[in-house]
Design an enzyme around this catalytic site. Sequence first.
Site, short mmCIF file in Angstrom:
data_model
loop_
_atom_site.label_atom_id
_atom_site.label_comp_id
_atom_site.label_asym_id
_atom_site.label_seq_id
_atom_site.Cartn_x
_atom_site.Cartn_y
_atom_site.Cartn_z
N LYS A 67 -14.02 -1.37 -3.77
CA LYS A 67 -13.54 -2.54 -3.02
C LYS A 67 -14.09 -2.41 -1.61
O LYS A 67 -13.94 -1.36 -0.99
CB LYS A 67 -12.02 -2.58 -2.99
CG LYS A 67 -11.50 -3.78 -2.18
CD LYS A 67 -10.02 -4.00 -2.36
CE LYS A 67 -9.20 -3.10 -1.49
NZ LYS A 67 -7.76 -3.46 -1.51
N THR A 221 2.02 2.83 5.19
CA THR A 221 1.13 3.77 5.88
C THR A 221 -0.11 4.05 5.05
O THR A 221 -0.04 4.73 4.04
CB THR A 221 1.90 5.08 6.18
OG1 THR A 221 3.00 4.75 7.03
CG2 THR A 221 1.01 6.08 6.89
N LYS A 226 -0.34 5.73 11.35
CA LYS A 226 0.77 4.86 10.95
C LYS A 226 1.92 5.71 10.42
O LYS A 226 1.70 6.80 9.88
CB LYS A 226 0.33 3.87 9.86
CG LYS A 226 -0.52 2.71 10.40
CD LYS A 226 -0.71 1.70 9.29
CE LYS A 226 -1.69 0.61 9.69
NZ LYS A 226 -2.01 -0.26 8.56
#
Length: 320
Positions: A67, A221, A226
């Site tokens: 992707k 996250t 994060k």
Amino acid sequence: MWIVPEKEIAGLMTPEAAFDAVESVFAAMARGDAYNFPVVREAIGHKDALYGFKGGFDASGLSLGLKAGGYWPHNHEQGLINHQSTVFLFDPDTGRVSAAVGGNLLTALRTAAASAVSIKYLAPEGASVLGMIGAGHQAAFQMRTALRFGSFDRVIGWNIHPEMLSRLADVASEMGVPFEAVELDQLGQQADVIISITSSFDPILMDAHVSGPTHIAAMGTDTKGKQELDPALVARAALFTDEIAQSLSIGEFQHAAAQKAISEEDVTALGKVINGDHPGRGDAEVTIFDGTGVGLQDLAVAAAVVELAKQQGKAIEVEI
Ligand code: NAD
């Protein structure tokens, strides 16, 4: 090769098909039949964009590909969503590209499927209250899928921007369950299952907030820095993830690992539980699934959608 345009995905991919695809690829990963390639994610210095690739190979499902895409924070000014991606599949026997599939909706569906699979295998028995932390784009998909596959009769939610909670209230009314906005301590006390899906860089759900048998799907996250959970909460829970190396480097468990409160041995691939090679919850009070998002999830749902698109005459064939 086949092209499946983004606009066709909604009419093709069902949450059930996404759930099945993600469950089987997690199982394949834990058997060693499928592996993810190292993630590339770069700030390209243009339009404040983050661009990258997530890819892998599933030898049992025969999906090979990647992707490509990322996050363009100013896209909304042009009426586009900020997350943009496309999945490319390749024929593992010849290396020829076999499909290009719109990846935006698929990303939301595969991410929601991952937390739903974790709930199936790890939720405490009789779980009836779902707690949501986050009310952005992904949160609606997460909540809808959890309600579809779980047996929740009530949803409670918290978001740092409370005005966004109307999105969760809308999903609750669409799904026919009551919704209530609550404070974090109430959420941690009352919810049997908690899904966190925010872009926070600081812990939101603290150890002291959570009591009683609880399963937490920490889904937000996916990048260094994060964070949604207190490392002390992570340290006292039974830990599961999609991919262990990724959870410790860019997932929620990066923080507890950096503090040396947990190590690699404390984290189990969810696929092991799916395969019956790990008991799952056992007698743990709190379980956490760190859903970091792996390329193989994208390939699994994309491969499923290509088959559906071909069957329904919605795939476009082109010579390359
Ligand atoms: P969004 O921008 O639509 O929503 C962001 C959410 O985070 C909102 O609820 C917002 O109020 C909250 N938020 C923003 N800043 C915050 C802060 N400082 N503290 C606490 N909450 C804050 O984003 P989205 O598309 O819903 O994505 C949410 C997160 O999920 C992102 O971090 C995204 O990268 C991640 N994500 C993960 C996967 C995966 O596979 N794990 C897949 C897709 C997205």
